[in-house]
Design a protein around this motif. Structure first.
Motif, PDB file in Angstrom:
ATOM      1  N   LEU A 353       0.573  -1.269   0.288  1.00  0.00           N
ATOM      2  CA  LEU A 353       0.021  -0.180   0.106  1.00  0.00           C
ATOM      3  C   LEU A 353       0.963   1.490   0.248  1.00  0.00           C
ATOM      4  CD1 LEU A 353      -3.028  -1.036   2.721  1.00  0.00           C
ATOM      5  CD2 LEU A 353      -3.280  -0.741   0.051  1.00  0.00           C
ATOM      6  N   GLU A 354       2.393   1.643   0.377  1.00  0.00           N
ATOM      7  CA  GLU A 354       2.934   2.399   1.018  1.00  0.00           C
ATOM      8  C   GLU A 354       4.204   2.487  -0.421  1.00  0.00           C
ATOM      9  OE1 GLU A 354       2.632   3.010   5.790  1.00  0.00           O
ATOM     10  OE2 GLU A 354       4.967   1.323   4.715  1.00  0.00           O
ATOM     11  N   ASN A 355       4.373   1.287  -0.835  1.00  0.00           N
ATOM     12  CA  ASN A 355       5.445   1.709  -2.145  1.00  0.00           C
ATOM     13  C   ASN A 355       5.171   1.490  -3.451  1.00  0.00           C
ATOM     14  OD1 ASN A 355       7.289   2.456   0.183  1.00  0.00           O
ATOM     15  ND2 ASN A 355       7.064  -0.204   0.941  1.00  0.00           N
ATOM     16  N   GLY A 356       4.113   0.499  -3.286  1.00  0.00           N
ATOM     17  CA  GLY A 356       3.212  -0.237  -4.497  1.00  0.00           C
ATOM     18  C   GLY A 356       4.966  -1.666  -5.110  1.00  0.00           C
ATOM     19  N   LEU A 357       4.740  -1.821  -6.212  1.00  0.00           N
ATOM     20  CA  LEU A 357       5.610  -2.417  -7.210  1.00  0.00           C
ATOM     21  C   LEU A 357       5.608  -1.757  -8.390  1.00  0.00           C
ATOM     22  CD1 LEU A 357       3.891  -6.361  -6.173  1.00  0.00           C
ATOM     23  CD2 LEU A 357       6.278  -5.310  -4.547  1.00  0.00           C
ATOM     24  N   ASP A 358       7.116  -2.868  -8.001  1.00  0.00           N
ATOM     25  CA  ASP A 358       7.813  -2.043  -9.332  1.00  0.00           C
ATOM     26  C   ASP A 358       7.416  -2.989 -10.893  1.00  0.00           C
ATOM     27  OD1 ASP A 358       9.609  -3.529  -9.375  1.00  0.00           O
ATOM     28  OD2 ASP A 358      11.017  -2.505  -8.804  1.00  0.00           O
ATOM     29  N   ASP A 359       7.305  -2.927 -12.537  1.00  0.00           N
ATOM     30  CA  ASP A 359       7.288  -3.871 -12.641  1.00  0.00           C
ATOM     31  C   ASP A 359       7.626  -5.954 -13.274  1.00  0.00           C
ATOM     32  OD1 ASP A 359       5.074  -2.479 -13.935  1.00  0.00           O
ATOM     33  OD2 ASP A 359       6.227  -1.840 -16.012  1.00  0.00           O
ATOM     34  N   GLU A 360       9.511  -5.626 -12.810  1.00  0.00           N
ATOM     35  CA  GLU A 360       9.956  -6.282 -12.455  1.00  0.00           C
ATOM     36  C   GLU A 360       9.384  -7.082 -11.476  1.00  0.00           C
ATOM     37  OE1 GLU A 360      14.597  -7.502 -11.168  1.00  0.00           O
ATOM     38  OE2 GLU A 360      13.875  -5.494 -12.183  1.00  0.00           O
ATOM     39  N   ALA A 361       9.027  -6.232  -9.835  1.00  0.00           N
ATOM     40  CA  ALA A 361       8.874  -7.438  -8.986  1.00  0.00           C
ATOM     41  C   ALA A 361       7.629  -8.338  -9.584  1.00  0.00           C
ATOM     42  CB  ALA A 361       8.313  -6.205  -7.857  1.00  0.00           C
ATOM     43  N   LEU A 362       6.365  -7.421  -9.647  1.00  0.00           N
ATOM     44  CA  LEU A 362       5.238  -7.793 -10.069  1.00  0.00           C
ATOM     45  C   LEU A 362       5.234  -9.332 -11.351  1.00  0.00           C
ATOM     46  CD1 LEU A 362       3.148  -4.747 -10.871  1.00  0.00           C
ATOM     47  CD2 LEU A 362       2.454  -6.678  -9.265  1.00  0.00           C
ATOM     48  N   ALA A 363       6.457  -9.264 -11.646  1.00  0.00           N
ATOM     49  CA  ALA A 363       6.233 -10.501 -12.830  1.00  0.00           C
ATOM     50  C   ALA A 363       7.283 -11.908 -11.571  1.00  0.00           C
ATOM     51  CB  ALA A 363       8.106 -10.015 -13.918  1.00  0.00           C
ATOM     52  N   LYS A 364       7.802 -11.215 -10.015  1.00  0.00           N
ATOM     53  CA  LYS A 364       8.051 -12.309  -9.729  1.00  0.00           C
ATOM     54  C   LYS A 364       6.972 -13.223  -9.094  1.00  0.00           C
ATOM     55  CE  LYS A 364      12.130 -10.785  -9.293  1.00  0.00           C
ATOM     56  NZ  LYS A 364      13.648  -9.945  -8.749  1.00  0.00           N
ATOM     57  N   ASN A 365       7.107 -14.888  -8.291  1.00  0.00           N
ATOM     58  CA  ASN A 365       6.230 -15.236  -7.845  1.00  0.00           C
ATOM     59  C   ASN A 365       6.249 -14.761  -6.210  1.00  0.00           C
ATOM     60  OD1 ASN A 365       4.196 -16.606  -7.373  1.00  0.00           O
ATOM     61  ND2 ASN A 365       4.892 -18.892  -7.898  1.00  0.00           N
ATOM     62  N   THR A 366       6.177 -13.796  -6.120  1.00  0.00           N
ATOM     63  CA  THR A 366       6.146 -12.821  -4.133  1.00  0.00           C
ATOM     64  C   THR A 366       4.848 -13.139  -3.653  1.00  0.00           C
ATOM     65  OG1 THR A 366       6.348 -10.840  -4.921  1.00  0.00           O
ATOM     66  CG2 THR A 366       9.119 -12.581  -5.246  1.00  0.00           C
ATOM     67  N   PRO A 367       5.022 -12.987  -2.270  1.00  0.00           N
ATOM     68  CA  PRO A 367       3.722 -12.690  -1.576  1.00  0.00           C
ATOM     69  C   PRO A 367       3.018 -11.275  -2.076  1.00  0.00           C
ATOM     70  CG  PRO A 367       4.670 -14.002  -0.004  1.00  0.00           C
ATOM     71  CD  PRO A 367       5.633 -13.580  -1.627  1.00  0.00           C
ATOM     72  N   LYS A 368       4.409 -10.757  -2.287  1.00  0.00           N
ATOM     73  CA  LYS A 368       4.244  -9.257  -2.909  1.00  0.00           C
ATOM     74  C   LYS A 368       2.946  -8.333  -3.648  1.00  0.00           C
ATOM     75  CE  LYS A 368       6.542  -7.046   1.092  1.00  0.00           C
ATOM     76  NZ  LYS A 368       7.889  -6.399   1.228  1.00  0.00           N
ATOM     77  N   ALA A 369       3.578  -9.506  -4.737  1.00  0.00           N
ATOM     78  CA  ALA A 369       3.409  -9.418  -5.924  1.00  0.00           C
ATOM     79  C   ALA A 369       1.341  -9.975  -6.461  1.00  0.00           C
ATOM     80  CB  ALA A 369       4.255 -10.861  -6.861  1.00  0.00           C
ATOM     81  N   ALA A 370       1.145 -11.163  -5.022  1.00  0.00           N
ATOM     82  CA  ALA A 370      -0.287 -11.788  -5.391  1.00  0.00           C
ATOM     83  C   ALA A 370      -1.328 -10.841  -4.623  1.00  0.00           C
ATOM     84  CB  ALA A 370       0.184 -12.622  -4.516  1.00  0.00           C
ATOM     85  N   ILE A 371      -0.683 -10.165  -3.567  1.00  0.00           N
ATOM     86  CA  ILE A 371      -1.205  -8.914  -2.834  1.00  0.00           C
ATOM     87  C   ILE A 371      -1.470  -8.233  -4.229  1.00  0.00           C
ATOM     88  CG2 ILE A 371      -1.500  -7.501  -0.840  1.00  0.00           C
ATOM     89  CD1 ILE A 371       1.081  -8.774   0.603  1.00  0.00           C
ATOM     90  N   SER A 372      -0.539  -7.671  -4.901  1.00  0.00           N
ATOM     91  CA  SER A 372      -1.154  -6.361  -5.422  1.00  0.00           C
ATOM     92  C   SER A 372      -1.852  -6.961  -6.501  1.00  0.00           C
ATOM     93  CB  SER A 372       0.354  -6.022  -6.717  1.00  0.00           C
ATOM     94  OG  SER A 372       0.497  -5.133  -7.220  1.00  0.00           O
ATOM     95  N   THR A 373      -1.600  -8.073  -7.169  1.00  0.00           N
ATOM     96  CA  THR A 373      -2.366  -8.588  -7.988  1.00  0.00           C
ATOM     97  C   THR A 373      -3.691  -8.828  -7.678  1.00  0.00           C
ATOM     98  OG1 THR A 373      -0.678 -10.463  -8.876  1.00  0.00           O
ATOM     99  CG2 THR A 373      -2.825 -10.822  -9.649  1.00  0.00           C
TER     100      THR A 373
END
Length: 427
Positions: A353-373
């Motif tokens: 919520l505070e920092n968001g995710l960049d495109d590279e982070a979104l492409a990775k299979n991480t919990p934060k990427a799932a949250i953002s999705t």
């Protein structure tokens, strides 16, 4: 999640601080079958099944692309033993004996996977009989042991998965399993760990499920308060042993075909049979929709421990700590670890919520990427549910009696940060 669905979800936002949570789990003989992938959204699942805690079945179309469905199965729908041996032959796997009852479960042993496959082949040749009994490979952490293998992809409906998010973060355990067993193997009557949700996908074979909504299990207990090992046993008809059995409703029955996924809601007790030689993938998971049920379960478990050792309360200086230790040995978690569990989940969502995710982070299979999705509103929903449970935990007398100086940040500071993040996100 769109705003309409978030509004729907918050309408269900209620106080689950009491230990009773049967009101939204009403029994029904009908189980919805979800046919088409393209017409069923995460918002649909959230609104119609997660929040009301109702089971459903997903068609085989939802697993068509899985590597295991292509490679683990022969042309005629049987387990591909040769392929499995080639990939996993040297692994050590947990195997339960379905023919033996030991402390209300089946005894387990660890054996080489190739030994189990050899047993299974012989078992089939011998018309499903063996002097070793009916052996069932259960609770195999295959994904953790073989992360490079193309086995399956978790459907989006099950990606809000706090249990595996937390245990992956601390690198201790996970709740992702593979089951393999011959026709006739089965799992005794139980509810899942922490009263979590579970999903189970058949790679091949067929299963029969017997499901009881929360509250129905009370009618199935014997006069000592113990649940049955086998809910189909004739002995349940004996009213001197099971005095309330006749008050129970018949179970909801599911016949699960190859490729299909069954969603089992929180607190639904169940018993499962393999009707054919069957392989399945199973996950247990908790999220914002049922974390309060997990908290209620932990309170009930601690109360049970306290009753058991109440006679030692006065002479034992650290009685409250001992109760926590016993609870953790039985359930896998105590109150302090539950706090850390909530903290990890909350901090991951605050970070997004505070920092968001960049495109590279979104492409990775991480919990934060799932949250953002799943979307920012879903993260806010998660934080609201976390605040509710964390507030109850912080006010709990048994929690306050523990040494909380090791908790960082302190509960009050974490709660303040959570509420501030929610307020900022909703501006």
């Amino acid at each position: 999640m769109d705003r309409a669905t978030f509004a729907c979800s918050t309408a269900f936002f209620r106080d689950y601080s009491s230990s009773s949570h049967t009101a939204f789990c009403l029994p029904t003989g009908h189980i919805d079958f979800i046919e088409k992938v393209e017409s069923f959204t995460y918002s649909d699942f959230f609104r119609d099944y997660l929040i009301p805690n109702h089971p459903c079945i997903f068609s085989a179309k939802f697993t068509e692309g899985w590597g295991s469905r292509r490679n683990w199965v022969t042309w005629d729908g049987k387990p591909n033993f040769d392929y499995l041996l080639q990939k996993f032959g040297e692994a050590i796997v947990p195997v339960a004996n379905c023919d033996v009852k030991e402390y209300n479960s089946n005894p387990k042993e660890q054996i080489p996977f190739k030994e189990y496959i050899n047993y299974w082949r012989e078992y089939i040749k011998n018309d499903y009989r063996s002097s070793r009994g009916c052996l069932y490979l259960k609770d195999w952490h295959l994904s953790r042991a073989f992360p490079e293998q193309d086995v399956y992809t978790t459907p989006v409906y099950f990606t809000s998965d706090w249990l595996n998010e937390y245990w992956d973060a601390i690198g201790v355990d996970d709740y992702r399993f593979v089951y393999m067993g011959p026709k006739g193997s089965w799992t005794p009557f139980h509810a899942d760990v922490f009263r979590s949700y579970s999903w189970s996908a058949n790679i091949c074979g067929r299963k029969k499920w017997l499901l009881y909504p929360p509250g129905q299990e009370e009618y199935l207990k014997d006069r000592h308060g113990n649940l049955p090992f086998d809910v189909t046993a004739p002995g349940l008809q004996d009213r001197s042993v099971y005095p309330r059995y006749t008050q129970s409703q018949p179970p909801v029955e599911i016949l699960q075909e190859a490729g299909e996924i069954v969603f089992i809601p929180s607190g639904w007790h169940h018993q499962v049979y393999n009707l054919e030689d069957t392989i399945s993938v199973n996950h247990n998971w908790v999220n914002g929709c049922n974390v309060a049920i997990m908290w209620c379960f932990l309170q009930d478990e601690l109360a049970a421990v306290q009753r058991e050792i109440n006679e030692w309360k006065d002479p034992m200086d650290d009685w409250h700590l001992q109760c926590q230790l016993i609870m953790k040995s039985c359930t896998g978690i105590d109150y302090k670890e539950f706090y850390n569990f909530l903290k990890v989940i909350a901090e991951n969502r605050i970070s997004v919520l505070e920092n968001g995710l960049d495109d590279e982070a979104l492409a990775k299979n991480t919990p934060k990427a799932a949250i953002s999705t799943l979307g920012m509103l879903h993260a806010v929903f998660d934080l609201k549910r976390t605040v509710k449970v964390l507030t109850s935990l912080s006010a709990n007398e048994d929690f306050k009696k523990l040494d909380l100086t090791s908790l960082s940040p302190p509960p009050e500071a974490l709660l303040h940060h959570l509420k501030a993040a929610i307020d900022t996100a909703l501006l």
